[in-house]
Design a protein around this motif. Sequence first.
Motif, PDB file in Angstrom:
ATOM      1  N   ASP A 133      33.178   6.787  28.690  1.00 22.18           N
ATOM      2  CA  ASP A 133      33.079   5.494  28.092  1.00 22.18           C
ATOM      3  C   ASP A 133      31.845   4.837  28.241  1.00 22.18           C
ATOM      4  O   ASP A 133      31.191   4.843  29.284  1.00 22.18           O
ATOM      5  CB  ASP A 133      34.202   4.676  28.491  1.00 22.18           C
ATOM      6  N   ALA A 134      31.189   4.005  27.075  1.00 20.62           N
ATOM      7  CA  ALA A 134      30.064   3.402  27.324  1.00 20.62           C
ATOM      8  C   ALA A 134      29.922   2.189  28.307  1.00 20.62           C
ATOM      9  O   ALA A 134      28.975   1.650  28.665  1.00 20.62           O
ATOM     10  CB  ALA A 134      29.291   3.062  25.881  1.00 20.62           C
TER      11      ALA A 134
ATOM     12  N   HIS B 154      35.037   3.436  19.021  1.00 18.75           N
ATOM     13  CA  HIS B 154      34.965   3.788  20.561  1.00 18.75           C
ATOM     14  C   HIS B 154      33.429   3.978  20.654  1.00 18.75           C
ATOM     15  O   HIS B 154      32.957   4.687  20.157  1.00 18.75           O
ATOM     16  CB  HIS B 154      35.775   4.881  21.050  1.00 18.75           C
ATOM     17  N   ARG B 155      32.961   3.220  21.813  1.00 20.92           N
ATOM     18  CA  ARG B 155      31.535   3.261  22.386  1.00 20.92           C
ATOM     19  C   ARG B 155      31.537   4.494  23.546  1.00 20.92           C
ATOM     20  O   ARG B 155      32.243   4.314  24.378  1.00 20.92           O
ATOM     21  CB  ARG B 155      30.794   2.124  22.797  1.00 20.92           C
ATOM     22  N   GLU B 156      30.614   5.411  23.220  1.00 20.24           N
ATOM     23  CA  GLU B 156      30.558   6.596  24.316  1.00 20.24           C
ATOM     24  C   GLU B 156      29.157   6.706  24.783  1.00 20.24           C
ATOM     25  O   GLU B 156      28.194   6.505  24.246  1.00 20.24           O
ATOM     26  CB  GLU B 156      31.416   7.840  23.659  1.00 20.24           C
ATOM     27  N   LEU B 157      29.232   7.184  25.945  1.00 19.14           N
ATOM     28  CA  LEU B 157      27.770   7.749  26.425  1.00 19.14           C
ATOM     29  C   LEU B 157      27.735   9.355  26.202  1.00 19.14           C
ATOM     30  O   LEU B 157      28.550  10.091  26.430  1.00 19.14           O
ATOM     31  CB  LEU B 157      27.951   7.504  28.218  1.00 19.14           C
ATOM     32  N   TRP B 158      26.537   9.718  25.808  1.00 15.98           N
ATOM     33  CA  TRP B 158      26.124  10.919  25.631  1.00 15.98           C
ATOM     34  C   TRP B 158      24.978  11.498  26.014  1.00 15.98           C
ATOM     35  O   TRP B 158      23.919  10.514  25.965  1.00 15.98           O
ATOM     36  CB  TRP B 158      26.162  11.425  23.913  1.00 15.98           C
TER      37      TRP B 158
ATOM     38  N   TRP C  37      19.703   9.490  27.439  1.00 15.15           N
ATOM     39  CA  TRP C  37      21.252   9.077  27.517  1.00 15.15           C
ATOM     40  C   TRP C  37      21.130   8.043  26.233  1.00 15.15           C
ATOM     41  O   TRP C  37      20.376   7.228  25.820  1.00 15.15           O
ATOM     42  CB  TRP C  37      21.429   8.363  28.556  1.00 15.15           C
ATOM     43  N   LEU C  38      22.324   8.295  25.462  1.00 15.71           N
ATOM     44  CA  LEU C  38      22.729   7.528  23.942  1.00 15.71           C
ATOM     45  C   LEU C  38      23.929   6.668  24.397  1.00 15.71           C
ATOM     46  O   LEU C  38      24.855   7.200  24.815  1.00 15.71           O
ATOM     47  CB  LEU C  38      22.720   8.375  22.968  1.00 15.71           C
ATOM     48  N   VAL C  39      24.005   5.583  23.643  1.00 21.09           N
ATOM     49  CA  VAL C  39      25.464   5.026  23.259  1.00 21.09           C
ATOM     50  C   VAL C  39      25.971   5.382  21.877  1.00 21.09           C
ATOM     51  O   VAL C  39      25.051   4.882  20.941  1.00 21.09           O
ATOM     52  CB  VAL C  39      25.458   3.506  23.741  1.00 21.09           C
TER      53      VAL C  39
ATOM     54  N   THR D 105      38.480  10.180  13.053  1.00 18.38           N
ATOM     55  CA  THR D 105      37.689  10.726  12.078  1.00 18.38           C
ATOM     56  C   THR D 105      36.476  11.566  12.480  1.00 18.38           C
ATOM     57  O   THR D 105      35.781  12.226  11.687  1.00 18.38           O
ATOM     58  CB  THR D 105      37.338   9.920  10.952  1.00 18.38           C
ATOM     59  N   HIS D 106      35.826  11.101  13.664  1.00 16.82           N
ATOM     60  CA  HIS D 106      34.464  11.570  14.354  1.00 16.82           C
ATOM     61  C   HIS D 106      33.297  11.012  13.386  1.00 16.82           C
ATOM     62  O   HIS D 106      32.266  11.530  13.971  1.00 16.82           O
ATOM     63  CB  HIS D 106      34.492  13.352  14.256  1.00 16.82           C
ATOM     64  N   ASP D 107      33.659  10.205  12.655  1.00 19.84           N
ATOM     65  CA  ASP D 107      32.372   9.506  11.763  1.00 19.84           C
ATOM     66  C   ASP D 107      31.749   8.830  12.978  1.00 19.84           C
ATOM     67  O   ASP D 107      32.402   7.947  13.750  1.00 19.84           O
ATOM     68  CB  ASP D 107      33.052   8.642  10.883  1.00 19.84           C
ATOM     69  N   ILE D 108      30.431   8.797  13.096  1.00 17.68           N
ATOM     70  CA  ILE D 108      29.466   8.097  13.932  1.00 17.68           C
ATOM     71  C   ILE D 108      29.001   6.923  13.116  1.00 17.68           C
ATOM     72  O   ILE D 108      28.506   6.727  11.946  1.00 17.68           O
ATOM     73  CB  ILE D 108      28.358   9.159  14.184  1.00 17.68           C
ATOM     74  N   ILE D 109      29.001   5.753  13.859  1.00 17.25           N
ATOM     75  CA  ILE D 109      28.827   4.441  13.232  1.00 17.25           C
ATOM     76  C   ILE D 109      27.639   3.911  13.620  1.00 17.25           C
ATOM     77  O   ILE D 109      26.592   3.502  12.708  1.00 17.25           O
ATOM     78  CB  ILE D 109      30.015   3.538  13.689  1.00 17.25           C
ATOM     79  N   SER D 110      27.206   4.215  14.859  1.00 15.96           N
ATOM     80  CA  SER D 110      25.718   3.989  15.346  1.00 15.96           C
ATOM     81  C   SER D 110      25.485   4.637  16.484  1.00 15.96           C
ATOM     82  O   SER D 110      26.280   5.089  17.181  1.00 15.96           O
ATOM     83  CB  SER D 110      25.719   2.376  15.537  1.00 15.96           C
ATOM     84  N   VAL D 111      24.119   4.781  16.766  1.00 13.12           N
ATOM     85  CA  VAL D 111      23.702   5.692  17.915  1.00 13.12           C
ATOM     86  C   VAL D 111      22.429   4.730  18.385  1.00 13.12           C
ATOM     87  O   VAL D 111      21.449   4.215  17.620  1.00 13.12           O
ATOM     88  CB  VAL D 111      23.000   7.046  17.501  1.00 13.12           C
ATOM     89  N   GLU D 112      22.449   4.339  19.657  1.00 13.36           N
ATOM     90  CA  GLU D 112      21.462   3.627  20.462  1.00 13.36           C
ATOM     91  C   GLU D 112      21.057   4.275  21.750  1.00 13.36           C
ATOM     92  O   GLU D 112      21.706   5.045  22.427  1.00 13.36           O
ATOM     93  CB  GLU D 112      22.102   2.242  20.674  1.00 13.36           C
TER      94      GLU D 112
END
Length: 95
Positions: free
Chosen positions: A21-22, A53-57, A66-68, A75-82
């Motif tokens: 979890d981010a 959901h916001r996740e840490l990768w 490290w990305l949020v 659906t596994h659709d990615i909404i944003s990457v920061e």
Amino acid sequence: MIINHPLLGPCDAQEFTYKGDARLIDRPDGMAEGSGPAFYDYAYLRDNPAGEHRELWFHEQGDRSWLVVTRNTVTHDIISVELARDVARSMGRSR
């Protein structure tokens, strides 16, 4: 799944490791007076939402950043990457 890295562009998700979890970015001060309950919640309690959901990768097989990733867990659709550093800075943290 393709993660559109903010610096490197599209990368296969297999290059990354999911780290949770981010909200983990916002760690309470474990040394502060009376912080035991807050730190326990931080360390052990997790939500398992269906939906956005916001996740840490962690880009383990790449630049080790490290990305949020904001992702729909159904659906596994990615909404944003920061970049996680930018998210932490926007929260007033310097990590």
